[in-house]
Design an enzyme around this catalytic site. Sequence first.
Site, PDB file in Angstrom:
ATOM      1  CE  LYS A  44      18.768   9.880 -60.791  1.00 31.25           C
ATOM      2  NZ  LYS A  44      18.178   8.862 -60.147  1.00 31.25           N
ATOM      3  CB  CYS A 131      24.910   1.979 -64.758  1.00 38.01           C
ATOM      4  SG  CYS A 131      26.602   1.148 -64.355  1.00 38.01           S
TER       5      CYS A 131
HETATM    6  C1  YRO Z   1      18.024   2.251 -62.412  1.00 34.83           C
HETATM    7  C2  YRO Z   1      18.833   3.000 -63.300  1.00 34.83           C
HETATM    8  C3  YRO Z   1      17.985   3.991 -64.109  1.00 34.83           C
HETATM    9  C4  YRO Z   1      19.834   2.091 -64.238  1.00 34.83           C
HETATM   10  C5  YRO Z   1      19.806   3.993 -62.286  1.00 34.83           C
HETATM   11  C6  YRO Z   1      19.363   4.884 -61.337  1.00 34.83           C
HETATM   12  C7  YRO Z   1      18.351   4.485 -60.540  1.00 34.83           C
HETATM   13  C8  YRO Z   1      17.032   4.875 -60.537  1.00 34.83           C
HETATM   14  C9  YRO Z   1      16.562   5.529 -61.390  1.00 34.83           C
HETATM   15  O1  YRO Z   1      16.653   6.805 -62.067  1.00 34.83           O
HETATM   16  O2  YRO Z   1      15.249   5.215 -61.831  1.00 34.83           O
HETATM   17  N1  YRO Z   1      16.089   4.457 -59.272  1.00 34.83           N
HETATM   18  C10 YRO Z   1      16.647   3.615 -58.300  1.00 34.83           C
HETATM   19  O3  YRO Z   1      15.831   3.154 -57.307  1.00 34.83           O
HETATM   20  N2  YRO Z   1      18.199   3.176 -58.242  1.00 34.83           N
HETATM   21  C11 YRO Z   1      18.722   3.661 -59.284  1.00 34.83           C
HETATM   22  O4  YRO Z   1      20.078   3.550 -59.240  1.00 34.83           O
END
Ligand code: YRO
Length: 312
Positions: A44, A131
């Site tokens: 993750k 990010c």
């Molecule tokens: C959207 C962010 C929270 C900035 C990065 C982590 C992430 C998330 C998340 O942790 O919400 N969900 C996704 O589908 N793609 C991602 O890259």
Amino acid sequence: ASLATTFLNHTYENPFMNASGVHCKDTKELNELDNSKSSTFITKSSTSLKREGNPEPRYFSVPLGSINSMGLPNEGFNYYLKYVIDRQQRMPKGNPAFFSVAGMSVDENLKMLKAVQDSDFNGVTELNLSCPNVPGKPQVAYDFDLLGEILQKVFEFFTKPLGVKLPPYFDFAHFDTAASILNRFPLVYVNCINSIGNGLYIDIEKESVVIKPKNGFGGLGGEYIKPTALANVRAFYTRLNPSIKIIGTGGIRTGGDAFEHLLCGATMLQVGTELYKEGVSVFDRIERELKEIMEKKGYTSIEQFRGKLRTL
Ligand SMILES: CC(C)(C)CCc1c(C(=O)O)[nH]c(=O)[nH]c1=O
């Protein structure tokens, strides 16, 4: 038919692995992945410190895919670094693992990447360019000046294998601009695509959204996003230096979906939403289905058709 896939001078028994964020948050999930028919795994995306993430419900499976606004819940950088290094010691001959970082700022990303560089980790690092940026500005991958700046700073010190996770682009000018920036750096791969940002899913009975954060807006995954994922895989495969491989992510639910990503030029394939729905047995099913398709078409290896998408 063999699914053997060579990626970064290592031959994996098949091209499949999890997509970061799915089934990879803690030791239990990572061990289950490592013991499954997935060829390897990615952690993750980590931030320096442990994060609780957004209030639930923050992930919701729907008939044609998923919607999520997790908010980067993770055990923190050191937890995942310890996991992958312990695994290297336990299984020195194991397939190289992938380590994902997603700092909340450029500086946090640089700090984590410096720590990876100085560590004994000998696998592949993935920088999640979805990010966030400073509030009011789009995510890093949609801020092309910042994209170039962050990669410039990273490659001043990072010499281990590095790939980037990209959100989908929808405009040829964006494919061209992003590719011209990425081609300037010694990346080992780009991973197309991350979820399609800020979709909205509605429960008509309740006349309501289905996830709590962001008034129900969230990243889309699953069948909804396969055509966009295929387009991004193809767009970057045809624009990037051949030394930059493509990881195909998005809408891979069957062996046929995997075949389509490979036709577009992908090397490794990541499964997210379908892994969340089915569990690690999804890898057994998809590998069997892909082999059946290859055998029906007379292919004995993936190289015989990788990237060979025909146009009319
Ligand atoms: C959207 C962010 C929270 C900035 C990065 C982590 C992430 C998330 C998340 O942790 O919400 N969900 C996704 O589908 N793609 C991602 O890259």
